[in-house]
Design a protein around this motif. Structure first.
Motif, PDB file in Angstrom:
ATOM      1  N   ASP A  12       9.746  -7.143  44.112  1.00 41.20           N
ATOM      2  CA  ASP A  12       9.569  -5.699  44.643  1.00 41.20           C
ATOM      3  C   ASP A  12       9.352  -4.728  43.575  1.00 41.20           C
ATOM      4  O   ASP A  12       8.554  -3.850  43.557  1.00 41.20           O
ATOM      5  CB  ASP A  12      10.884  -5.218  45.393  1.00 41.20           C
ATOM      6  N   GLU A  13      10.260  -4.951  42.371  1.00 37.61           N
ATOM      7  CA  GLU A  13       9.760  -4.065  41.270  1.00 37.61           C
ATOM      8  C   GLU A  13       8.391  -4.297  40.508  1.00 37.61           C
ATOM      9  O   GLU A  13       7.959  -3.389  40.174  1.00 37.61           O
ATOM     10  CB  GLU A  13      10.849  -4.472  40.225  1.00 37.61           C
ATOM     11  N   TYR A  14       8.015  -5.356  40.421  1.00 34.24           N
ATOM     12  CA  TYR A  14       6.552  -5.736  40.027  1.00 34.24           C
ATOM     13  C   TYR A  14       5.478  -5.174  40.873  1.00 34.24           C
ATOM     14  O   TYR A  14       4.836  -4.703  40.489  1.00 34.24           O
ATOM     15  CB  TYR A  14       6.353  -7.137  39.781  1.00 34.24           C
ATOM     16  N   LEU A  15       5.762  -5.360  42.176  1.00 31.88           N
ATOM     17  CA  LEU A  15       5.169  -4.522  43.213  1.00 31.88           C
ATOM     18  C   LEU A  15       4.654  -3.430  42.948  1.00 31.88           C
ATOM     19  O   LEU A  15       3.768  -2.733  43.062  1.00 31.88           O
ATOM     20  CB  LEU A  15       5.494  -5.024  44.441  1.00 31.88           C
ATOM     21  N   ARG A  16       5.505  -2.424  42.731  1.00 33.72           N
ATOM     22  CA  ARG A  16       5.291  -1.052  42.312  1.00 33.72           C
ATOM     23  C   ARG A  16       4.553  -0.972  41.024  1.00 33.72           C
ATOM     24  O   ARG A  16       3.635   0.021  40.971  1.00 33.72           O
ATOM     25  CB  ARG A  16       6.631  -0.522  41.833  1.00 33.72           C
ATOM     26  N   TRP A  17       4.777  -1.671  39.976  1.00 32.67           N
ATOM     27  CA  TRP A  17       3.765  -1.582  38.932  1.00 32.67           C
ATOM     28  C   TRP A  17       2.210  -2.202  39.326  1.00 32.67           C
ATOM     29  O   TRP A  17       1.163  -1.411  39.003  1.00 32.67           O
ATOM     30  CB  TRP A  17       4.180  -2.630  37.752  1.00 32.67           C
TER      31      TRP A  17
END
Length: 72
Positions: A12-17
């Motif tokens: 989920d964190e990487y999806l923001r990037w």
């Protein structure tokens, strides 16, 4: 020059990037220095669980990112 960083980034964190709401990864190297580099440079290392591992972040003499290499 290179720095060694240990990263644990959830999917989920990487999806923001990936979606563009965040463009850079800010991490602390093993020797205590802070390093910022483009999130897209980690794309080859994304799994279903996100990104986990130890990485070498290589820069040239002008501190321009050259490559990111997964060590383990």
């Amino acid at each position: 020059m290179h720095l060694i960083v240990d990263l644990v980034i959830t999917r989920d964190e990487y999806l923001r990037w990936y979606q563009g709401t965040a463009k850079a990864i800010l991490a602390q190297s093993r020797d205590g220095r802070k390093v910022s580099f483009p999130a897209h440079s980690l794309q080859p290392y994304v799994s279903h669980n996100g990104i986990r591992g130890t990485f070498a972040i290589y820069f040239d003499e002008n501190n321009k990112l050259q490559k990111v290499e997964k060590l383990r």
